[in-house]
Design an enzyme around this catalytic site. Structure first.
Site, PDB file in Angstrom:
ATOM      1  N   SER A  79      -2.732  -2.355   1.293  1.00 49.93           N
ATOM      2  CA  SER A  79      -2.676  -3.763   1.664  1.00 49.93           C
ATOM      3  C   SER A  79      -3.383  -3.956   2.996  1.00 49.93           C
ATOM      4  CB  SER A  79      -1.221  -4.226   1.786  1.00 49.93           C
ATOM      5  OG  SER A  79      -1.135  -5.510   2.373  1.00 49.93           O
ATOM      6  N   TYR A 139       7.139  -3.084   5.939  1.00 49.98           N
ATOM      7  CA  TYR A 139       6.248  -3.033   4.779  1.00 49.98           C
ATOM      8  C   TYR A 139       4.857  -2.603   5.223  1.00 49.98           C
ATOM      9  CZ  TYR A 139       3.119  -4.692   1.103  1.00 49.98           C
ATOM     10  OH  TYR A 139       2.134  -4.764   0.144  1.00 49.98           O
TER      11      TYR A 139
END
Length: 233
Positions: free
Chosen positions: A129, A142
């Site tokens: 990501s 995260y």
């Protein structure tokens, strides 16, 4: 005349939703795909295997299921991911552990189980990501799990290079998926922050995954390719 591309046996984790649906649809056109899912049973005729990747035994079961069906494994796309909020004034140890179990440790588990069966030319692609290097407000754990996955990707590539096994990653930006809870205002905010003036699609990511799995990328390893349309340039 060019030789036909080799049909490969590829496991796609998290293939039942989001970006995973695009990856599975792209690869299933000419490869033997095993679709992993956790809680939502996919409506497909493809070979499917269920497993909770926070369970340390799940990766081995999944690799064995691929081998039982197709007799070999040539590629792994670790797309499954877990995301939850992590505001700095809260400490949710169990929630963070699950994120790291799914996002990072499952990659190690899948590779370890598959490694005795991987031959020269085999490939692993991890879906990371942009949050690995653009820390998300309220979800820094995260981002940390994806940053750790990026480092793991590079380390695995270095160790497996002498065996001719490649390991790469793809870091998507803002991707518009049907399961997203984003409202129109949130989507527009992502569009405004993206140089190409639109959100990405699962197909945008799937095309890059196909490339990295293919022989056209035979000299690419240890890379994490950002596929974001110029997000936050």
């Amino acid at each position: 005349m060019c030789a036909a591309a080799l049909r490969k046996s590829i496991l796609v984790t998290g293939g039942g939703g989001g970006i995973g649906t695009g990856i599975v649809a792209e690869l299933a056109r000419d490869h033997d795909v095993t679709l992993h899912y956790n809680s939502t049973v996919p409506d497909t005729d493809l070979h499917c295997v269920q497993g909770d990747l926070s369970d340390p035994d799940a990766p081995t079961r999944m690799i064995n299921a691929v081998l039982d069906r197709f007799g070999r494994i040539d590629g792994i796309v670790h797309n499954a991911g877990d995301i939850s909020a992590s505001p700095l004034d809260v400490y949710d140890r169990d929630g963070y552990a699950r994120m790291f179990d799914v996002n990072l440790f499952a990659a190690q588990g899948l590779l370890a189980a598959a490694l005795p069966h991987l031959k020269t030319g085999a490939t692993m692609v991890n879906i990371s990501s942009v949050n690995a290097y653009l820390p998300p407000k309220g979800a820094v754990m995260y981002g940390a799990s994806k940053a750790a996955l990026d480092l793991w990707t590079k380390g695995a590539a270095r160790e497996l290079g002498p065996r001719g096994i490649r390991v790469n990653g793809v870091a998507p930006g803002a991707i518009d998926v049907a399961s997203s809870a984003r409202d129109d205002a949130q989507k527009q905010a992502f569009v405004d922050m993206t140089a190409l003036g639109r959100m990405g699609t699962p197909g945008d990511i799937a095309g890059v995954v196909r490339f990295l799995l293919s022989d056209a990328a035979a000299f690419i390893t240890g890379e994490v390719l950002t596929v974001s349309g110029g997000y936050r340039l």
